[in-house]
Write an enzyme that holds these catalytic residues in place. Structure first.
Site, short mmCIF file in Angstrom:
data_model
loop_
_atom_site.label_atom_id
_atom_site.label_comp_id
_atom_site.label_asym_id
_atom_site.label_seq_id
_atom_site.Cartn_x
_atom_site.Cartn_y
_atom_site.Cartn_z
N HIS A 308 0.55 -0.99 0.28
CA HIS A 308 -0.12 0.00 -0.18
C HIS A 308 0.98 1.23 -0.18
O HIS A 308 0.42 2.11 -0.84
CB HIS A 308 -1.10 0.17 1.06
CG HIS A 308 -1.87 -0.95 0.75
ND1 HIS A 308 -2.26 -2.26 1.23
CD2 HIS A 308 -3.41 -0.64 0.44
CE1 HIS A 308 -2.87 -3.00 0.74
NE2 HIS A 308 -4.31 -2.12 0.38
N GLY A 309 2.35 1.47 0.50
CA GLY A 309 2.79 2.34 0.51
C GLY A 309 4.30 2.09 1.04
O GLY A 309 4.16 1.36 2.64
#
Lengths: 457, 388
Positions: A308-309
């Site tokens: 996601h990051g």
């Protein structure tokens, strides 16, 4: 390009439908490939070549792997497998780090198409899918615009047969229309409308965020991310159906879950199954003892967070779920099944909402400050005028959002179809579609706030 | 085949909707301006290799498509009406109140407010004395009709801001706060429902109060001509939050029966007259959407009003006014009290080439009036011009 835009609704969609259905069967995939490349390049003209490169590498190495396996050269096949996998992961890591440090923009959809490309090459290696000899067909699979930008992550084996053998029917198209309209409404009306609230609340000075306001903000983000992401998946699945494709479901009413374990069977299903099939099980899953199982779970969740990051908060978010899942797996799940459902539900949603706050706020100080507000620590008032204002102004929409999180509309639809007259089925659904489309266009037309959360993935 | 009918209907409905919206939007002639939203609409962007690749064409195309969407005005109104139905009471900082009233939210921006008041104070100190320098702060509808605001609101009272004005302006100017006088007439039509301005009637009560402080004799409203100019005024607040169900405003203006006067737009530095008229009412603006502009035709850098028949009290007296658009409703009443009135709107005045900081002394004005509404002093960024 994104679906919830006039560029898509007024120009792209009519054009692709027209050309696709006018084209002879043999050309249809090329039409999709061409339009999908335009769709992608519209937002990222330079990065489209990165995606094409990824596809070419997968195609060539896929061929090589297949040939080596035919000759029983497993060693060479393994190396051939490693190359595209490493290359794709390298692309992904490089751009995620570059994006996180603010050096480069993130190529749209990179987290999705790299995973799709890897699923192809791994499935070919494991004989879970037939080799695709036509590079354009492989290209069609990877670039298919319905799921290119934000998923679902369509595994190659799911659509392998459908690429060369599918039929478009009125029934399927109509189902697609219903899914697409639902998704568009979720995104444009609910996600955007409620999402703005969290953005506004988060920007307030700390002393203006009462406990109630902080929770309203947390709920707002919880709704926003669900309607944004699941809405987009609905549109993707709906558009897929319009072109004769059946993708797998990506969301199954996750907010009715009664345990975190259940939540992750209902949220972003394509991602968790990808990690299960391509990381967890190859690592041994639960077949190598409990200690190893916990390690495997931790690896999967660390990766899920980072997918996601590349920020510490995403990693922490992943590990948060890792711990909860292990705890549930070891003893809590059995206890949850024994208590009344409503308590299990509250337990689940409480943790999910907290996790979204962790996910949403990347700055450590801002996060700490926000969490303090949520729990009344540090001289925060419980409720103030602003909180009341939000309740009055957004309460109605929150109630609609809550209803939309439950399968109630699905149950109504099933009931109508079973008990109602055929006329009801033939009228109620078209009317519902018309209402959803009209509202969506109106909300889009009057809009100044149209973010796309999963754009950074 | 019966079970397919629903699918066919849904499919056709969808295609008609999508293609209809697409073809309809492309076929209809582009509009330059939206009367409902009171803004310019974008025109078709030019497609070039550069703008296509760097993404600006895509952005502009999206803005253009949204602006020129078929039934755009209806869609915007429909959205707001639906939002209202879900309980929304504030859209774009405008409260949707009972009795079809729109009220603009007031929230003090302390930094801007105190900065602006300081600029005003500094100018006042360098010009005429306190007895001839007046700062009149007109209240906004949110202050008069605070009980019309929705049950939960984020609106702040203007009285705190006005006390700040009194504190800062202190001995530099006489502060005129007509709030209480105006409030006595709240059951009369003193503020527009759909616009952020006061009506000429509301402005009259402000004038009555100001006249006391300024030592001038207020004209009686009955001595003026009442002119009902419109029943279909959809004002600025409506444009910020257009609804499908709205009650437009009536517009009533008051002009002089016998008094002859002239209104001219001037280049202050050269004295060159740009336009001239014998009334402050500009009739052609009544046919446009922004009917409030019928007062003086809008806002300009410098407007001079010359009273050709000054009475004894007015003879030899001149007034300098620093103004916003609220002043357009109230200044007409002062025409009979002075031989000349010079209005300066800092938003359009060329303060770079004029020595504005000493204007009060240079023009041999008898009185100086700062005529602003509270919301303007709280937000405008042109008061800096007073330093030039």
């Amino acid at each position: 390009m994104i679906f919830s835009s006039f560029t898509f609704l007024l120009y792209f969609l009519p054009a692709v439908l027209l050309v696709y259905y006018a084209a002879p069967r043999k050309i249809k995939n090329y039409v999709l490939l061409l339009f999908s490349l335009v769709f992608y390049a519209w937002g990222e003209p330079k990065y489209v070549f990165l995606m094409i490169l990824s596809i070419i590498i997968a195609y060539l190495f896929g061929l090589y792997i297949y040939n080596q396996k035919q000759k029983n050269q497993i060693g060479k096949a393994k190396i051939a497998l490693a190359v595209p996998v490493v290359v794709n992961i390298a692309f992904l890591v490089f751009f995620k780090v570059a994006y996180t440090t603010g050096m480069l923009p993130l190529p749209i959809g990179i987290s999705f198409y790299t995973f799709q490309v890897m699923s192809y090459i791994i499935d070919v290696y494991r004989d879970d899918a037939k080799l695709q000899r036509n590079p354009f067909s492989l290209g069609t699979y990877v670039t298919l615009f319905p799921q290119l930008i934000a998923g679902p992550i369509v595994r190659y084996q799911t659509v392998a047969d459908q690429i060369d053998d599918r039929r478009e029917t009125f029934d399927k198209f109509s189902e697609g229309v219903v899914r697409f309209s639902t998704g568009l409404a979720k995104k444009v009306i609910l996600a955007n409308g409620i999402g703005y609230l969290f953005t506004e609340i988060q920007a307030l000075p700390h002393n203006e965020i009462s406990v109630v306001t902080a929770w309203i903000g947390a709920f707002a983000y919880t709704f926003q991310i669900y309607f944004d992401f699941s809405g987009y998946s609905d549109m993707a699945i709906g558009l897929g159906k319009m072109f004769g494709f059946d993708f797998l479901e990506n969301f199954n009413y996750p907010y009715i879950s009664k345990s975190i374990t259940e939540f992750w069977r209902r949220w972003h299903i394509s991602l968790s199954t990808w990690f299960r099939d391509y990381v967890y099980i190859p690592l041994g899953g639960n077949r190598k003892g409990i200690g190893r199982q916990y390690i495997n779970i931790a690896v999967v969740w660390g990766l899920t967070g980072l997918w996601h990051g590349f920020g510490w908060n995403f990693f922490a978010w992943g590990m948060f779920y890792c711990v909860l899942l292990i705890v549930e797996k070891s003893f809590l799940l059995k206890r949850l099944e024994k208590i009344p459902a409503v308590f299990a539900h509250i337990y689940t949603m409480f943790l999910v909402i907290i996790s979204w706050v962790l996910f949403a706020i990347e700055d450590a100080n801002a996060l700490l400050s926000y969490v303090k507000s949520m729990f009344g620590i540090g001289g925060v008032t419980f409720a103030d005028n602003r909180a009341l204002f939000y309740i009055v102004n957004y309460g109605g929409m929150f109630i609609i959002a809550i209803i939309a999180c439950t399968p109630i509309t699905k149950k109504i639809k099933t009931w109508v179809c079973k008990n109602g007259d055929a006329i009801y089925k033939n009228v109620a659904i078209p009317v519902a579609v018309l209402v959803l489309l009209s509202l969506s266009v109106a909300f889009l037309a009057g809009e100044s706030f149209n973010p796309f959360l999963y754009f950074r993935f | 085949m019966k079970k397919n009918i629903g699918s066919i209907i849904t499919t056709l409905l969808f295609l008609v909707f999508i293609f209809g919206m697409s073809i309809g939007t492309m076929a209809m002639k582009d509009r330059d301006f939206s009367e409902v939203e009171n803004r310019n609409l974008s025109s078709r962007p030019k497609l070039t290799m550069k703008t296509l690749i760097d993404g600006t064409y895509g952005k502009d195309l999206e803005t253009y498509s949204s602006d020129q969407l078929i039934f755009k005005d209806t869609m915007v109104k429909f959205k707001n009406q639906v939002l209202r139905t879900t309980g929304r009471t504030r859209i774009n900082n405008v409260y949707l109140c009972k009795e079809n009233m729109f009220i603009q939210e007031y929230r003090e921006d302390t930094k801007t407010l105190t900065e602006n008041l300081s600029y005003i104070r500094d100018w006042c100190k360098g010009n005429l004395d306190k007895n001839h320098t007046f700062v009149c702060i007109a209240p906004n509808a949110s202050e008069i009709y605070d009980e019309n605001l929705p049950a939960a609101d984020m609106n702040q009272s203007e009285s705190v801001s006005v006390s700040k004005a009194v504190d800062i302006l202190g001995d530099a100017a006489t502060v005129i706060n007509p709030l209480e006088s105006i409030k006595e007439h709240k059951d009369e039509y003193i503020y527009y429902r759909t616009d952020h301005h006061w009506t000429m009637l509301g402005a009259y009560y402000g004038y009555e109060n100001a006249a006391k402080h300024m030592g001038i004799t207020p004209i009686f409203l009955n001595d003026m001509n009442q002119i009902d100019v419109s029943e279909k005024f959809y004002g600025s607040l409506y444009s910020q939050a257009p609804l499908m169900i709205t009650k437009p405003d009536d517009m009533t203006l008051y002009d002089y029966k016998d008094l002859k006067y002239s209104v001219s737009q001037l280049n202050y530095k050269t004295g060159e007259v740009l336009t001239e008229s014998n009334s402050f009412i500009v009739e052609e603006d009544l046919t446009k959407k922004d009917k409030y502009a019928a007062l003086f035709g809008g806002n300009f850098g410098c407007v001079k009003i010359t009273n050709s028949q000054p009475n004894d009290e007015a003879k030899g007296k001149s007034l300098l006014v620093f103004k916003d658009s609220y002043a357009n409703s109230i200044i007409p009443y002062f025409i009979g009290n002075y031989e000349s009135i010079t209005m300066i709107d800092l938003r359009y005045f060329d303060y770079m080439t004029n020595d504005i900081s000493k204007l009060g002394l240079e023009g041999k004005y008898s009185d100086v009036l700062f005529m602003y509404n509270a919301s303007f002093i709280n937000s405008d960024t042109n008061f800096l011009g007073l330093e030039f």
